[in-house]
Design an enzyme around this catalytic site. Structure first.
Site, short mmCIF file in Angstrom:
data_model
loop_
_atom_site.label_atom_id
_atom_site.label_comp_id
_atom_site.label_asym_id
_atom_site.label_seq_id
_atom_site.Cartn_x
_atom_site.Cartn_y
_atom_site.Cartn_z
N CYS A 1 -0.40 4.06 2.14
CA CYS A 1 -0.24 3.96 3.66
C CYS A 1 1.21 4.24 3.94
CB CYS A 1 -0.52 2.57 4.12
SG CYS A 1 -2.15 1.72 3.20
N ASP A 2 2.10 3.72 3.31
CA ASP A 2 3.55 3.53 3.67
C ASP A 2 4.69 4.43 2.94
OD1 ASP A 2 2.68 1.68 5.50
OD2 ASP A 2 2.93 -0.08 4.31
N CYS B 1 0.73 -1.26 -0.03
CA CYS B 1 0.01 -0.21 0.08
C CYS B 1 1.01 1.23 0.00
CB CYS B 1 -0.86 0.01 1.06
SG CYS B 1 -1.85 1.49 1.42
#
Length: 319
Positions: free
Chosen positions: A146-147, A143
């Site tokens: 997300c990261d 992701c």
């Protein structure tokens, strides 16, 4: 918590929640507070995808970030505090023929329920490399949204050739100094607009005909060993982050034949609600969301599902 006969393997509940990520736990908090006496079966991966995410920095209310598994423990505690009956076990079969819905748990126990909230989530598709799993959460991610932040100013690689991969590569390009896109075939499957965007971003390099053989590194990602299937050569690309963007698979197989879903398996809901095509069955989280797939959006739809289920039970005079 529920009506059960000690000699029988059947139990009746007012509200059954299948799955235990942000969507399931949020649904449980709302359902329990509304005195729906929810029973939750956590499934194969209690806590869902967040349990394989080490740092969560984009969930509101955690100014210093949170550890994914610990955050899910907090969600569970909150759901239990209001009386949710949280259980280990997995839904293995469903029968949505009548107004009372049946769900088989672990192949042997039958739960009948007045309302059902599905929060079974989705699972990222992986390449299946030992190194990829070993470094998952330590530089390997599925992701970018997300990261990506953790790789600001660094060089990263992303594998995949579809819209998701192209979109995530564009997102990473805004944060990282260089993004190497690894595509197995000689073309991108992404839409023309996405291809155009990727190919015109100066710090994205697309390597066609390249297959990932191994993610390198001991305690974190240090590089990726790739194979050029046109030249028959291997080489190492030094990167600190490795993103897998070959798609997600919703965990909805047991609902096939009962609930409407798209060609990949994402559950269809009536827009603006969590209602499925079966009365009394509600869908939330990543099992019904292929667009956003974030913890906070999953939690939001978990809330919607509980409110929809509460209204449904009230209309039926069950609540």
């Amino acid at each position: 918590m529920s009506d059960t006969n000690s000699n029988s393997n059947t139990e009746h509940v007012k509200c059954l929640i299948i799955g235990s990520g942000p969507a399931g736990y949020t649904a449980a908090i709302y359902a329990a507070r509304a005195d729906m006496k929810p029973v939750m079966y956590q499934g194969l991966q209690p806590g869902g995808q967040l349990t394989i995410t080490t740092e969560v920095e984009n969930f509101p209310g955690y100014p210093d970030g949170a550890n994914g598994p610990e955050m899910m423990v907090d969600f569970e505690k909150q759901a239990k505090r209001f009386g949710t009956d949280v259980r280990f076990g997995m839904a293995t079969e469903v029968d949505f023929t009548g107004p009372i819905h049946k769900v088989i748990i672990d192949g042997n126990k039958t739960i009948t329920a007045d309302s059902i909230i599905i929060a079974t989530g989705a699972s990222a598709k992986w390449l299946g490399l030992e190194s990829e799993q070993r470094l998952n959460g330590f530089g390997v991610s599925a992701c970018a949204v997300c990261d990506g932040f953790f790789f600001k100013g660094q060089e990263v690689a992303i594998v995949g050739g579809g819209d998701t991969a192209a979109e995530e590569a564009s997102y990473l390009a805004k944060l990282c100094s260089k993004v190497t896109m690894l595509v197995r075939k000689d073309e991108l499957r992404a839409s023309k607009a996405m291809q155009h965007r990727v190919l015109n971003t100066p710090n994205i390099e697309v390597l066609f005909n390249h297959e990932t053989k191994e993610v390198l590194g001991d305690k974190g990602v240090e590089g990726v060993r790739v194979y050029d299937n046109l030249k028959g050569e291997e080489k190492v690309i030094p990167v600190t982050g490795f993103f897998v963007a070959i798609g997600h698979k919703p965990n909805t197989d047991i609902f096939k034949g009962w609930l409407e879903m798209d060609n990949v398996g994402y559950l269809k809901v009536i827009p603006g609600t969590s209602k499925t095509n079966i009365e009394g069955v509600f869908a939330s989280g990543d099992a019904a969301d292929k667009i956003y797939r974030q913890a906070v959006t999953a939690a939001g739809t978990g809330c919607m599902a509980a409110l929809d289920a509460e209204r449904y039970l009230a209309e039926k005079g069950i609540h």
